[in-house]
Design an enzyme around this catalytic site. Structure first.
Site, PDB file in Angstrom:
ATOM      1  N   LEU A  28       0.819  -1.225   0.000  1.00 39.30           N
ATOM      2  CA  LEU A  28       0.000   0.000   0.000  1.00 39.30           C
ATOM      3  C   LEU A  28       0.845   1.265   0.000  1.00 39.30           C
ATOM      4  O   LEU A  28       0.394   2.325  -0.422  1.00 39.30           O
ATOM      5  CB  LEU A  28      -0.922   0.019   1.222  1.00 39.30           C
ATOM      6  CG  LEU A  28      -1.960  -1.096   1.337  1.00 39.30           C
ATOM      7  CD1 LEU A  28      -2.674  -1.034   2.673  1.00 39.30           C
ATOM      8  CD2 LEU A  28      -2.967  -1.001   0.189  1.00 39.30           C
ATOM      9  N   GLY A  29       2.050   1.143   0.504  1.00 41.96           N
ATOM     10  CA  GLY A  29       2.885   2.340   0.579  1.00 41.96           C
ATOM     11  C   GLY A  29       4.298   1.986   0.987  1.00 41.96           C
ATOM     12  O   GLY A  29       4.545   0.924   1.563  1.00 41.96           O
ATOM     13  N   GLU A  30       5.218   2.867   0.638  1.00 42.52           N
ATOM     14  CA  GLU A  30       6.611   2.646   1.030  1.00 42.52           C
ATOM     15  C   GLU A  30       7.253   3.993   1.277  1.00 42.52           C
ATOM     16  O   GLU A  30       7.270   4.850   0.404  1.00 42.52           O
ATOM     17  CB  GLU A  30       7.353   1.879  -0.065  1.00 42.52           C
ATOM     18  CG  GLU A  30       8.823   1.689   0.248  1.00 42.52           C
ATOM     19  CD  GLU A  30       9.428   0.492  -0.481  1.00 42.52           C
ATOM     20  OE1 GLU A  30       8.844   0.070  -1.498  1.00 42.52           O
ATOM     21  OE2 GLU A  30      10.482   0.005  -0.033  1.00 42.52           O
ATOM     22  N   GLY A  31       7.722   4.207   2.489  1.00 41.08           N
ATOM     23  CA  GLY A  31       8.410   5.450   2.819  1.00 41.08           C
ATOM     24  C   GLY A  31       9.828   5.151   3.239  1.00 41.08           C
ATOM     25  O   GLY A  31      10.282   4.007   3.134  1.00 41.08           O
ATOM     26  N   PHE A  33      10.867   5.097   6.154  1.00 45.85           N
ATOM     27  CA  PHE A  33      10.930   4.479   7.474  1.00 45.85           C
ATOM     28  C   PHE A  33      10.082   3.227   7.606  1.00 45.85           C
ATOM     29  O   PHE A  33       9.880   2.725   8.695  1.00 45.85           O
ATOM     30  CB  PHE A  33      10.538   5.500   8.547  1.00 45.85           C
ATOM     31  CG  PHE A  33      11.366   6.745   8.456  1.00 45.85           C
ATOM     32  CD1 PHE A  33      12.647   6.764   8.987  1.00 45.85           C
ATOM     33  CD2 PHE A  33      10.885   7.862   7.799  1.00 45.85           C
ATOM     34  CE1 PHE A  33      13.428   7.894   8.882  1.00 45.85           C
ATOM     35  CE2 PHE A  33      11.667   9.000   7.689  1.00 45.85           C
ATOM     36  CZ  PHE A  33      12.943   9.021   8.228  1.00 45.85           C
ATOM     37  N   VAL A  35       7.546  -0.040   5.247  1.00 43.96           N
ATOM     38  CA  VAL A  35       6.725  -0.488   4.125  1.00 43.96           C
ATOM     39  C   VAL A  35       5.377  -0.924   4.674  1.00 43.96           C
ATOM     40  O   VAL A  35       5.302  -1.514   5.760  1.00 43.96           O
ATOM     41  CB  VAL A  35       7.386  -1.684   3.390  1.00 43.96           C
ATOM     42  CG1 VAL A  35       6.685  -1.944   2.068  1.00 43.96           C
ATOM     43  CG2 VAL A  35       8.862  -1.440   3.179  1.00 43.96           C
ATOM     44  N   VAL A  36       4.305  -0.597   3.926  1.00 42.35           N
ATOM     45  CA  VAL A  36       2.951  -0.908   4.394  1.00 42.35           C
ATOM     46  C   VAL A  36       2.283  -1.895   3.430  1.00 42.35           C
ATOM     47  O   VAL A  36       2.328  -1.713   2.212  1.00 42.35           O
ATOM     48  CB  VAL A  36       2.109   0.376   4.508  1.00 42.35           C
ATOM     49  CG1 VAL A  36       0.701   0.062   4.999  1.00 42.35           C
ATOM     50  CG2 VAL A  36       2.785   1.383   5.440  1.00 42.35           C
ATOM     51  N   LYS A  55       2.446  -2.504   8.868  1.00 47.77           N
ATOM     52  CA  LYS A  55       3.591  -1.641   8.565  1.00 47.77           C
ATOM     53  C   LYS A  55       4.827  -2.266   9.188  1.00 47.77           C
ATOM     54  O   LYS A  55       4.865  -2.531  10.382  1.00 47.77           O
ATOM     55  CB  LYS A  55       3.381  -0.227   9.125  1.00 47.77           C
ATOM     56  CG  LYS A  55       4.531   0.738   8.775  1.00 47.77           C
ATOM     57  CD  LYS A  55       4.384   2.105   9.461  1.00 47.77           C
ATOM     58  CE  LYS A  55       3.638   3.079   8.590  1.00 47.77           C
ATOM     59  NZ  LYS A  55       3.693   4.481   9.113  1.00 47.77           N
ATOM     60  N   ASP A 167       2.467  15.514  10.463  1.00 51.86           N
ATOM     61  CA  ASP A 167       2.540  15.086   9.061  1.00 51.86           C
ATOM     62  C   ASP A 167       1.125  15.018   8.485  1.00 51.86           C
ATOM     63  O   ASP A 167       0.765  14.069   7.794  1.00 51.86           O
ATOM     64  CB  ASP A 167       3.253  13.746   8.969  1.00 51.86           C
ATOM     65  CG  ASP A 167       3.794  13.458   7.560  1.00 51.86           C
ATOM     66  OD1 ASP A 167       3.836  14.399   6.721  1.00 51.86           O
ATOM     67  OD2 ASP A 167       4.154  12.300   7.296  1.00 51.86           O
TER      68      ASP A 167
HETATM   69  P1  ADP Z   1       4.007   5.773   5.335  1.00 51.46           P
HETATM   70  O1  ADP Z   1       3.477   7.102   4.869  1.00 51.46           O
HETATM   71  O2  ADP Z   1       5.002   5.895   6.424  1.00 51.46           O
HETATM   72  O3  ADP Z   1       4.458   4.902   4.209  1.00 51.46           O
HETATM   73  P2  ADP Z   1       1.283   5.237   6.241  1.00 51.46           P
HETATM   74  O4  ADP Z   1       0.956   4.837   7.649  1.00 51.46           O
HETATM   75  O5  ADP Z   1       0.899   6.618   5.834  1.00 51.46           O
HETATM   76  O6  ADP Z   1       2.824   4.944   6.009  1.00 51.46           O
HETATM   77  O7  ADP Z   1       0.589   4.190   5.273  1.00 51.46           O
HETATM   78  C1  ADP Z   1       0.864   4.184   3.884  1.00 51.46           C
HETATM   79  C2  ADP Z   1      -0.404   3.993   3.080  1.00 51.46           C
HETATM   80  O8  ADP Z   1      -1.041   2.768   3.441  1.00 51.46           O
HETATM   81  C3  ADP Z   1      -1.443   5.057   3.333  1.00 51.46           C
HETATM   82  O9  ADP Z   1      -1.263   6.191   2.541  1.00 51.46           O
HETATM   83  C4  ADP Z   1      -2.730   4.333   3.011  1.00 51.46           C
HETATM   84  O10 ADP Z   1      -2.957   4.333   1.618  1.00 51.46           O
HETATM   85  C5  ADP Z   1      -2.438   2.921   3.451  1.00 51.46           C
HETATM   86  N1  ADP Z   1      -2.933   2.678   4.829  1.00 51.46           N
HETATM   87  C6  ADP Z   1      -2.282   2.900   5.993  1.00 51.46           C
HETATM   88  N2  ADP Z   1      -3.015   2.564   7.061  1.00 51.46           N
HETATM   89  C7  ADP Z   1      -4.195   2.099   6.577  1.00 51.46           C
HETATM   90  C8  ADP Z   1      -5.395   1.566   7.178  1.00 51.46           C
HETATM   91  N3  ADP Z   1      -5.540   1.440   8.496  1.00 51.46           N
HETATM   92  N4  ADP Z   1      -6.389   1.159   6.353  1.00 51.46           N
HETATM   93  C9  ADP Z   1      -6.256   1.255   5.001  1.00 51.46           C
HETATM   94  N5  ADP Z   1      -5.171   1.737   4.384  1.00 51.46           N
HETATM   95  C10 ADP Z   1      -4.134   2.156   5.153  1.00 51.46           C
HETATM   96 MG    MG Z   2       1.950   8.369   5.306  1.00 54.33          MG
END
Ligand code: ADP
Ligand code: MG
Length: 352
Positions: A28-31, A33, A35-36, A55, A167
């Protein structure tokens, strides 16, 4: 003492998980710090939890777990439903923190704002059906108002708990399909000033697109990292002195601005806006004077939206996006702003 017993009992009865319990799904995402991933549970007996989000975080994950635990006890409705966090040390990459949330929904506010349908796509999500009404400025204003109210309500919860998010941006605001409201996610840069957790701001974590102009949300004069008990006693005073919550208010103001002006929704246009605003001494009224005479129809439409009802939308926006933190409104005061009519006040009295 009560809080301790409560926390302990909760720990005992909440499910705990290990690495092998999860089946990794879509990323879903990768920053920088972490990976999600979307994940599901391996054992059928555990499946009642539904869809989850995992995460895998670096060393900052420890603070993020702490923040999520605190949010769950103090202001659960503000943020995504946190399930569990633990240290996973068997990974090849060394120690990682694993954080688990309930999967709230497919779309962040950033995703929704990118659509040509915005804000009507949000209206459909909130109502669960398509409204058969003529489209127009007033209706768009109502939807944006609702989003702002939900965002400010969530922020007020965090701020009343002593947490500054730092943030706040559309990517970190998720639409919860279960609750049919927006919730805040990603406490990875958050700071809790009342107990001194993450007291020294990790400035490098801040997203420059949405960050308020102040470099340090706490005055550099304040004593550095006091031990926890001292901080507990001191920080309400420091909070009053520095008003660190107003950092989030500035970011929320920029989201409001982007919702009103479609042409400010891209990264590059937001960066350009930030430069313009800086040149205007962070004075939104001066910025308006500089752009309005040569504004295209889309920009004029944004001003028109904010000028509805005697300009109360514009008034609220200018009370959020100000150079001096001290002069910005708080989340609680914003909810009582006439822009929200009686509904803002109801949101406060009803939920707290
Ligand atoms: P980071 O910005 O550090 O990579 P985030 O916590 O913002 O991590 O999560 C990354 C992405 O994952 C989010 O932008 C969102 O799209 C998805 N996401 C995070 N938490 C949830 C959640 N509880 N339910 C659904 N999607 C989520
Ligand atoms: Mg984020």
């Amino acid at each position: 003492f009560d809080m301790f017993v409560l926390a302990f009992a909760e720990r005992l009865f909440r499910p705990t998980y290990r690495k092998d319990d999860f089946v990794l799904g879509k990323k879903l995402g990768e920053g920088a710090f972490g990976v999600v991933y979307k994940v599901s549970l391996a054992k059928p007996s555990l499946k009642k939890e539904g869809e989850l989000v995992l995460k895998k975080a670096t060393e900052y994950g420890a603070v993020e777990i702490w923040m999520n635990e605190r949010v769950r006890r103090a202001c659960a409705n503000s943020c995504a439903d946190f399930v569990y966090g633990f240290l996973e040390s068997s990974s090849k990459k060394g120690a990682e923190y694993w954080l688990i949330w309930r999967f709230e929904g497919e779309a962040t506010l950033a995703d929704l704002m990118l659509s040509k349908e915005f804000p009507y796509n949000v209206e459909t999500l909130i109502l669960g059906e398509v409204q058969d009404l003529p489209k127009g400025l007033e209706r768009e204003n109502k939807i944006i108002q609702t989003i702002m109210r939900q965002l400010l309500f969530a922020l007020d919860g965090l701020h009343s708990t002593g947490i500054v998010h730092r943030d706040i941006k559309p990517q970190n605001v998720i639409f919860s399909e279960g609750a049919r409201t927006f919730k805040i996610i990603d406490l990875g840069a958050a700071t809790d000033l009342r107990v001194g957790i993450n007291y020294i701001p990790k400035e490098f974590l801040l997203d420059p697109r949405y960050a308020a102009p102040e470099q340090y949300i706490m005055s550099t004069q304040t004593p550095s990292a006091p031990s926890a008990p001292v901080a507990t006693a001191l920080s309400p005073v420091l909070w009053q002195l520095n008003l660190p919550d107003r950092f989030d208010i500035y970011s929320a103001g920029l989201i409001f601005l982007q919702m009103a002006f479609p042409s400010l929704r891209t990264d590059s246009s937001l960066i350009q806006f930030n430069r313009q605003l800086k040149r205007c001494g962070y004075d939104l009224v001066a910025w308006r004077k500089s752009v309005e005479p040569r504004a295209n129809s889309e920009l004029r439409r944004g001003f028109e939206l904010l000028d509805l009802d005697g300009g109360i939308g514009w008034e609220l926006l200018t009370s959020m996006v100000r150079y001096k933190a001290r002069q910005r409104t708080s989340a609680k005061a914003a909810l009582a702003h006439p822009y929200f009519g009686r509904e803002g006040l109801l949101a406060l009295s009803f939920m707290q």
